[in-house]
Motif scaffolding. Structure first.
Motif, PDB file in Angstrom:
ATOM      1  N   VAL A  81       0.858  -1.274   0.088  1.00 22.91           N
ATOM      2  CA  VAL A  81      -0.171   0.052   0.043  1.00 22.91           C
ATOM      3  C   VAL A  81       1.057   1.123   0.006  1.00 22.91           C
ATOM      4  O   VAL A  81       0.595   2.190  -0.746  1.00 22.91           O
ATOM      5  CB  VAL A  81      -1.087  -0.014   1.169  1.00 22.91           C
ATOM      6  CG1 VAL A  81      -1.744   1.323   1.391  1.00 22.91           C
ATOM      7  CG2 VAL A  81      -2.018  -1.109   1.036  1.00 22.91           C
ATOM      8  N   VAL A  82       2.004   1.150   0.888  1.00 24.28           N
ATOM      9  CA  VAL A  82       2.910   2.230   0.870  1.00 24.28           C
ATOM     10  C   VAL A  82       3.491   2.509  -0.629  1.00 24.28           C
ATOM     11  O   VAL A  82       3.655   3.801  -1.040  1.00 24.28           O
ATOM     12  CB  VAL A  82       3.779   2.209   2.078  1.00 24.28           C
ATOM     13  CG1 VAL A  82       4.943   3.179   1.888  1.00 24.28           C
ATOM     14  CG2 VAL A  82       3.265   2.441   3.289  1.00 24.28           C
ATOM     15  N   ALA A  83       4.010   1.433  -1.202  1.00 25.96           N
ATOM     16  CA  ALA A  83       4.318   1.557  -2.431  1.00 25.96           C
ATOM     17  C   ALA A  83       3.755   2.108  -3.517  1.00 25.96           C
ATOM     18  O   ALA A  83       3.814   3.013  -4.323  1.00 25.96           O
ATOM     19  CB  ALA A  83       5.005   0.289  -2.959  1.00 25.96           C
ATOM     20  N   LEU A  84       2.224   1.673  -3.547  1.00 25.40           N
ATOM     21  CA  LEU A  84       1.528   2.261  -4.596  1.00 25.40           C
ATOM     22  C   LEU A  84       1.212   3.703  -4.225  1.00 25.40           C
ATOM     23  O   LEU A  84       0.933   4.481  -5.163  1.00 25.40           O
ATOM     24  CB  LEU A  84       0.145   1.448  -4.444  1.00 25.40           C
ATOM     25  CG  LEU A  84       0.421   0.000  -4.908  1.00 25.40           C
ATOM     26  CD1 LEU A  84      -1.086  -0.745  -4.737  1.00 25.40           C
ATOM     27  CD2 LEU A  84       0.389  -0.122  -6.527  1.00 25.40           C
ATOM     28  N   CYS A  85       1.034   4.065  -3.024  1.00 27.63           N
ATOM     29  CA  CYS A  85       0.728   5.770  -2.679  1.00 27.63           C
ATOM     30  C   CYS A  85       1.813   6.397  -3.165  1.00 27.63           C
ATOM     31  O   CYS A  85       1.673   7.620  -3.706  1.00 27.63           O
ATOM     32  CB  CYS A  85       0.695   5.854  -1.289  1.00 27.63           C
ATOM     33  SG  CYS A  85      -0.793   5.356  -0.548  1.00 27.63           S
TER      34      CYS A  85
ATOM     35  N   ALA B 166       3.939   9.729 -10.048  1.00 27.98           N
ATOM     36  CA  ALA B 166       3.321   9.882 -11.173  1.00 27.98           C
ATOM     37  C   ALA B 166       2.580  10.965 -11.401  1.00 27.98           C
ATOM     38  O   ALA B 166       2.625  11.633 -12.707  1.00 27.98           O
ATOM     39  CB  ALA B 166       2.469   8.623 -11.470  1.00 27.98           C
ATOM     40  N   ALA B 167       2.154  11.765 -10.375  1.00 28.14           N
ATOM     41  CA  ALA B 167       1.413  12.849 -10.421  1.00 28.14           C
ATOM     42  C   ALA B 167       2.441  14.044 -10.602  1.00 28.14           C
ATOM     43  O   ALA B 167       1.823  15.016 -11.064  1.00 28.14           O
ATOM     44  CB  ALA B 167       0.533  13.112  -9.214  1.00 28.14           C
ATOM     45  N   LEU B 168       3.415  14.001 -10.283  1.00 25.14           N
ATOM     46  CA  LEU B 168       4.447  14.996 -10.488  1.00 25.14           C
ATOM     47  C   LEU B 168       4.779  15.340 -11.875  1.00 25.14           C
ATOM     48  O   LEU B 168       5.228  15.448 -12.815  1.00 25.14           O
ATOM     49  CB  LEU B 168       5.628  14.881  -9.475  1.00 25.14           C
ATOM     50  CG  LEU B 168       5.157  15.019  -8.067  1.00 25.14           C
ATOM     51  CD1 LEU B 168       6.518  14.688  -7.288  1.00 25.14           C
ATOM     52  CD2 LEU B 168       4.728  16.390  -7.948  1.00 25.14           C
TER      53      LEU B 168
END
Length: 156
Positions: A144-148, A154-156
């Motif tokens: 979960v931490v890796a996906l976050c 990716a948003a940057l």
């Protein structure tokens, strides 16, 4: 004898505690419970004339009674205040026993109870060991931490 015992117990209860519950068991024993002080006293007829076996113990959480911590035989002919003094002494012994973690002290010499030790059913583990379920929880949290982190990058 049981009527005299109940009457005596009622008078003793009034001398010992302001709040109490008085009841008679099938065996003829009369019990005085002081729930506000978490103690109980029982009066049982003995084989002797005008004698009574007095026992004292604790009231456990949930209202159940623990086995007697101390006991003695007293004369009914001595008067109510003398009986109340005997009961107070037994209650004091019970309070001292409850405060100590050791085995209960006998009220009379030669009547010592054997101390029993309890063994745990499971043997104690020598060291820490992380089980399979714990590893799966750790792996899920890391995923979960890796996906976050991936979503933020990716948003940057």
């Amino acid at each position: 004898m049981s009527a005299q015992l109940r009457e005596t117990a009622g008078e003793l209860a009034g001398l010992l505690w302001r709040e109490y519950t008085l009841y008679r068991e099938r065996s003829g024993t009369v019990v005085i419970r002081g729930p506000h002080v978490e103690r109980w006293i029982s009066l049982s007829p003995t084989g002797g004339q005008d004698q009574v076996l007095i026992r004292a113990g604790r009231i456990l959480d949930g209202g159940t009674t623990a086995p007697a911590r101390s006991e003695t035989v007293a004369d009914l002919t001595g008067g109510r205040h003398e009986l109340a003094a005997v009961c107070r002494r037994l209650l004091a012994e019970t309070a001292v026993d409850a405060a100590s973690d050791g085995a209960p002290r006998p009220s009379r010499p030669g009547r010592a109870k054997k101390a029993t030790t309890r063994r745990s059913r499971k043997p104690a583990r020598s060291g820490r060991h992380t089980g399979m379920a714990s590893w799966l929880v750790i792996l899920a949290v890391l995923t979960v931490v890796a996906l976050c982190v991936r979503g933020v990058v990716a948003a940057l």
